[in-house]
Design a protein around this motif. Structure first.
Motif, PDB file in Angstrom:
ATOM      1  N   PHE A   1     -26.687  45.427 -63.487  1.00  0.00           N
ATOM      2  CA  PHE A   1     -27.771  45.683 -62.686  1.00  0.00           C
ATOM      3  C   PHE A   1     -28.663  46.440 -63.445  1.00  0.00           C
ATOM      4  N   ARG A   2     -27.939  47.651 -64.111  1.00  0.00           N
ATOM      5  CA  ARG A   2     -28.868  48.683 -64.781  1.00  0.00           C
ATOM      6  C   ARG A   2     -29.618  48.072 -66.053  1.00  0.00           C
ATOM      7  N   ASP A   3     -28.893  47.110 -66.545  1.00  0.00           N
ATOM      8  CA  ASP A   3     -29.657  46.515 -67.878  1.00  0.00           C
ATOM      9  C   ASP A   3     -30.797  45.732 -67.459  1.00  0.00           C
ATOM     10  N   ARG A   4     -30.606  44.979 -66.311  1.00  0.00           N
ATOM     11  CA  ARG A   4     -31.743  44.152 -65.653  1.00  0.00           C
ATOM     12  C   ARG A   4     -32.924  44.804 -65.259  1.00  0.00           C
ATOM     13  N   ILE A   5     -32.424  46.074 -64.659  1.00  0.00           N
ATOM     14  CA  ILE A   5     -33.541  46.756 -64.081  1.00  0.00           C
ATOM     15  C   ILE A   5     -34.654  47.479 -65.370  1.00  0.00           C
ATOM     16  N   LYS A   6     -33.862  48.048 -66.242  1.00  0.00           N
ATOM     17  CA  LYS A   6     -34.275  48.403 -67.469  1.00  0.00           C
ATOM     18  C   LYS A   6     -35.130  47.183 -68.329  1.00  0.00           C
ATOM     19  N   ALA A   7     -34.602  46.319 -68.385  1.00  0.00           N
ATOM     20  CA  ALA A   7     -35.287  45.009 -68.880  1.00  0.00           C
ATOM     21  C   ALA A   7     -36.703  44.892 -68.213  1.00  0.00           C
ATOM     22  N   GLY A   8     -36.523  44.829 -66.966  1.00  0.00           N
ATOM     23  CA  GLY A   8     -37.815  44.450 -66.337  1.00  0.00           C
ATOM     24  C   GLY A   8     -38.762  45.428 -66.599  1.00  0.00           C
ATOM     25  N   ASP A   9     -38.582  46.771 -66.876  1.00  0.00           N
ATOM     26  CA  ASP A   9     -39.598  47.582 -67.418  1.00  0.00           C
ATOM     27  C   ASP A   9     -40.618  47.869 -66.187  1.00  0.00           C
ATOM     28  N   PHE A  10     -40.293  48.117 -65.026  1.00  0.00           N
ATOM     29  CA  PHE A  10     -41.162  48.325 -63.815  1.00  0.00           C
ATOM     30  C   PHE A  10     -40.938  49.766 -63.200  1.00  0.00           C
ATOM     31  N   LEU A  11     -40.207  50.507 -64.013  1.00  0.00           N
ATOM     32  CA  LEU A  11     -39.770  51.842 -63.330  1.00  0.00           C
ATOM     33  C   LEU A  11     -40.191  52.847 -64.467  1.00  0.00           C
ATOM     34  N   GLU A  12     -40.474  54.071 -64.015  1.00  0.00           N
ATOM     35  CA  GLU A  12     -40.827  55.300 -65.071  1.00  0.00           C
ATOM     36  C   GLU A  12     -39.994  56.301 -64.423  1.00  0.00           C
ATOM     37  N   GLU A  13     -39.480  57.270 -65.449  1.00  0.00           N
ATOM     38  CA  GLU A  13     -38.687  58.156 -65.135  1.00  0.00           C
ATOM     39  C   GLU A  13     -39.677  59.277 -64.430  1.00  0.00           C
ATOM     40  N   VAL A  14     -39.103  60.078 -63.233  1.00  0.00           N
ATOM     41  CA  VAL A  14     -39.939  61.151 -63.166  1.00  0.00           C
ATOM     42  C   VAL A  14     -39.114  62.328 -63.459  1.00  0.00           C
ATOM     43  N   PRO A  15     -39.738  63.646 -63.766  1.00  0.00           N
ATOM     44  CA  PRO A  15     -39.043  64.639 -64.572  1.00  0.00           C
ATOM     45  C   PRO A  15     -38.357  65.391 -63.362  1.00  0.00           C
ATOM     46  N   ARG A  16     -37.456  64.757 -62.784  1.00  0.00           N
ATOM     47  CA  ARG A  16     -36.746  65.624 -61.560  1.00  0.00           C
ATOM     48  C   ARG A  16     -35.527  64.878 -61.705  1.00  0.00           C
ATOM     49  N   LEU A  17     -34.536  65.389 -61.226  1.00  0.00           N
ATOM     50  CA  LEU A  17     -33.258  64.995 -60.999  1.00  0.00           C
ATOM     51  C   LEU A  17     -32.774  64.852 -59.631  1.00  0.00           C
ATOM     52  N   ARG A  18     -32.001  64.032 -58.920  1.00  0.00           N
ATOM     53  CA  ARG A  18     -31.151  64.191 -57.703  1.00  0.00           C
ATOM     54  C   ARG A  18     -29.957  64.840 -57.880  1.00  0.00           C
ATOM     55  N   THR A  19     -30.098  66.125 -57.210  1.00  0.00           N
ATOM     56  CA  THR A  19     -28.621  66.852 -57.444  1.00  0.00           C
ATOM     57  C   THR A  19     -27.805  66.738 -55.989  1.00  0.00           C
ATOM     58  N   GLY A  20     -26.381  66.992 -56.173  1.00  0.00           N
ATOM     59  CA  GLY A  20     -25.807  66.718 -54.998  1.00  0.00           C
ATOM     60  C   GLY A  20     -24.280  67.293 -55.418  1.00  0.00           C
ATOM     61  N   GLN A  21     -23.342  67.002 -55.000  1.00  0.00           N
ATOM     62  CA  GLN A  21     -21.783  67.486 -55.431  1.00  0.00           C
ATOM     63  C   GLN A  21     -21.520  67.115 -56.844  1.00  0.00           C
ATOM     64  N   GLN A  22     -22.048  66.310 -57.542  1.00  0.00           N
ATOM     65  CA  GLN A  22     -21.762  65.657 -58.862  1.00  0.00           C
ATOM     66  C   GLN A  22     -22.861  65.692 -59.721  1.00  0.00           C
ATOM     67  N   ARG A  23     -22.537  65.078 -60.772  1.00  0.00           N
ATOM     68  CA  ARG A  23     -23.625  65.014 -61.849  1.00  0.00           C
ATOM     69  C   ARG A  23     -24.630  64.561 -61.355  1.00  0.00           C
ATOM     70  N   PRO A  24     -25.864  65.182 -61.725  1.00  0.00           N
ATOM     71  CA  PRO A  24     -27.404  64.951 -60.999  1.00  0.00           C
ATOM     72  C   PRO A  24     -27.691  63.448 -61.780  1.00  0.00           C
ATOM     73  N   ALA A  25     -28.450  62.727 -60.948  1.00  0.00           N
ATOM     74  CA  ALA A  25     -28.958  61.576 -61.438  1.00  0.00           C
ATOM     75  C   ALA A  25     -30.640  61.645 -61.667  1.00  0.00           C
ATOM     76  N   GLN A  26     -30.893  60.863 -62.524  1.00  0.00           N
ATOM     77  CA  GLN A  26     -32.351  60.699 -62.778  1.00  0.00           C
ATOM     78  C   GLN A  26     -33.061  60.012 -61.710  1.00  0.00           C
ATOM     79  N   LEU A  27     -34.222  60.574 -61.350  1.00  0.00           N
ATOM     80  CA  LEU A  27     -35.177  59.957 -60.485  1.00  0.00           C
ATOM     81  C   LEU A  27     -36.295  58.911 -61.107  1.00  0.00           C
ATOM     82  N   TYR A  28     -36.495  57.943 -60.542  1.00  0.00           N
ATOM     83  CA  TYR A  28     -37.240  56.920 -60.963  1.00  0.00           C
ATOM     84  C   TYR A  28     -38.374  56.808 -59.818  1.00  0.00           C
ATOM     85  N   ARG A  29     -39.471  56.108 -60.330  1.00  0.00           N
ATOM     86  CA  ARG A  29     -40.546  55.407 -59.285  1.00  0.00           C
ATOM     87  C   ARG A  29     -40.925  54.242 -59.875  1.00  0.00           C
ATOM     88  N   VAL A  30     -41.721  53.213 -59.220  1.00  0.00           N
ATOM     89  CA  VAL A  30     -42.435  52.122 -59.810  1.00  0.00           C
ATOM     90  C   VAL A  30     -43.601  52.647 -60.381  1.00  0.00           C
TER      91      VAL A  30
END
Lengths: 249, 249
Positions: free
Chosen positions: A202-231
Motif C-alpha cells: 500500500f505504501r509503495d503504491r501511494i508513494k509511487a503515485g506521488d499525489f501526496l505531500e508531507e505537512v510539517p506536522r505529526l499525529r501524536t498518540g500513545q505510540q510513535r507519532p506518524a507523519q501527516l500528509y495531504r493531497v
DNA sequence: ACAATAGTGTCTGTAAGACAATATGAC
DNA sequence: GTCATATTGTCTTACAGACACTATTGT
C-alpha cells in the motif's frame, strides 16, 4: 445557395416539439463519508405532506432541476450538495441517469445521479429549512432501511462504482480530512473495500503515485507519532497501474 | 413528535411540481464500429427544416424521449439504435448525461448519452424514412466535421471512455463479427488504442480471460490458416487484472 | 523452397503479496 | 525498558514487454 426547405405544413419543429410531453427531471446525490469506522451515506427523510410520494421514507438527497437557477446539471448537483451538507465537496462525479415510466408515481421521470465524497462533517447539520437527515452505514451494497423510489438501485450502483474505483484510484483521500496519516488512509481504503490491504504494498503504491505531500506536522498518540500528509492538488485523482489484490478467486 | 411544518399556503406537492418547468429530454447515441482499419462513429444529418436547430449539421443519432413508447431510458436508446442501424447491438452502455441552459437553443435540455459497439454492418442503411447517415473515422477524440449542439463534447467523452475501457476490458470483441481470429481481435484493440500491442502478451491475456471459445473452423488466406473464435456469452465483458502497457509516459 | 502469417517460448522488469525487521515516542 | 504503532526491507509471485523461434498453409 438554394434553400428548398419550403414545407408550409404543420410539421414544423415547433409543432413536433409540442408532441413530446416532457419527463420530470431531478438530480439525486449519493454523498459518502467514512465515520465511526464505516462507510456511510447521507439520507434525508421525504416530506410528510399530502400528495408527496413515499412520505416519511428515507431517500437520497436530491430534487427537481430548477431551470431558472441551475445553469447545468453539475451546478444543480453542487447546489443540492451545499444545501444538504454546507460543505463543498472536493470530489463530485456523475454516476449516470435513471429514467422510466415507473420510478415516480407522479409520472415519467428521469434523474441524474451524482456521487460525492466528503470528510466526516459530524452530525448532519439540520440546515435551516432542511429536512431531517442522517448518516447510514453501508451494509453490502445498500443500507438497512427501505428507500423511496428506486433509490435502493441508485445507491447500489454508487456503492459498486465507488468500490470499483477504489481498487485502482486514490479516491479515498477525499473521504478524509485535509490532513491524515498513511495508516488512516490505508484504513479508509480497507473500510471501503471491506478487506485488509497489505501495508507495505500500500505504501509503495501511494508513494509511487506521488499525489501526496508531507505537512510539517505529526499525529501524536500513545505510540510513535506518524507523519501527516495531504493531497497536493485538491480534486486530483490518481490511477494506479494495477488493481489491488488480483487474488485467485 | 412535534411537526411544526404548518404552512397552510399553496405549498402542496402538486403546487410545487407546477413550479418547476421541465427540461427537454433526449437520448443520444455514440455508435462505434471498426471499418476500413479505423474506429468509426455513426453520424446523422440534422433535418433541414425551419425551426430546427443546426439544420443540415452532422450529429450523434438521437432524439426526444417518447414517454408513450419508451418504458425507460435504455429502451429508448435501444429503439433509436434499432432505427438507425437495424442491428441489435450486443453492447450498450450508458455514458452519462449532459444538461444545461445553453446546449439547445430551444431551451433548458438534458440528454442521456449511450454508447454502443457493433460489428461493421456495411454502408449505413438509409432506412425507410431515416435521415442521411454516414460513418466517420475518429481522429483524436472526435471527427473532422463540425457537430451540432454539444455533440463534439459528448463524442469526445465517449471516445475517451471507450479507449479507457479497452485498456483493461474485452470490449473490442463487440466491434467484430461473431467469429474472428485472435489476430483480428488484436488489430481491433490496436485500432482503438492507436498503438501496437504485443502479440504474445496479448494472447496470454485473452486466453487467461477465458471468455472466448474456439469454433471448429479456420480462417484461410494466402498463409497459415488461423483458428476462429467467438465470445462464449454474448454481452459478457471481462476485466483484465492490469491495463495494457503502463509504460513510462 | 519461399513468403506470409499463426502461434509458442524465453528472458526481463515492475509492482503486488506475504511477512519480517527496525524505528520512535508515550509511559 | 516495554508497549504500540510507524516505517522500511526482503523474498516470492504474477503478468506485461520485448523479441526470438517454430508451425502451417498457398504459391
Amino acid at each position: 445557395m438554394a434553400k428548398p426547405k419550403s414545407k408550409p405544413k404543420l410539421s414544423t419543429a415547433a409543432a413536433r416539439l409540442a408532441d413530446f410531453p416532457r419527463p420530470l427531471t431531478t438530480v439525486d446525490l449519493a454523498i459518502f463519508t467514512v465515520r465511526e469506522g464505516a462507510l456511510q451515506v447521507l439520507l434525508v427523510k421525504r416530506p410528510d405532506e399530502p400528495g408527496e410520494p413515499h412520505p416519511g421514507a428515507w431517500a437520497l438527497p436530491g430534487g427537481f432541476v430548477d431551470i431558472g437557477r441551475d445553469r447545468d446539471l453539475e451546478a444543480c448537483a453542487r447546489r443540492k450538495l451545499k444545501e444538504k451538507t454546507s460543505v463543498a465537496s472536493p470530489y463530485l462525479e456523475q454516476l449516470g441517469s435513471w429514467g422510466g415510466k415507473e420510478r415516480d408515481p407522479r409520472g415519467w421521470s428521469a434523474t441524474h445521479v451524482y456521487f460525492a465524497l466528503i470528510a466526516d462533517p459530524g452530525e448532519p447539520l439540520a440546515g435551516a429549512n432542511a429536512p431531517a437527515a442522517a448518516w447510514y452505514p453501508i451494509a453490502g451494497e445498500g443500507v438497512k432501511v427501505k428507500l423511496a423510489f428506486d433509490h435502493r438501485e441508485l445507491l447500489a450502483a454508487a456503492v459498486i462504482r465507488l468500490r470499483s474505483k477504489v481498487e485502482y484510484t486514490s479516491l479515498p483521500v477525499y473521504l478524509l480530512p485535509r490532513e491524515f496519516t498513511l495508516t488512516e488512509l490505508q484504513r479508509a481504503f480497507e473500510i471501503v473495500l471491506g478487506r485488509p490491504v497489505e501495508k507495505s504494498a500500500f505504501r509503495d503504491r501511494i508513494k509511487a503515485g506521488d499525489f501526496l505531500e508531507e505537512v510539517p506536522r505529526l499525529r501524536t498518540g500513545q505510540q510513535r507519532p506518524a507523519q501527516l500528509y495531504r493531497v497536493k492538488k485538491l480534486g486530483e485523482v490518481v490511477f494506479f497501474p494495477r488493481t489491488f489484490s488480483p487474488r485467485k478467486e
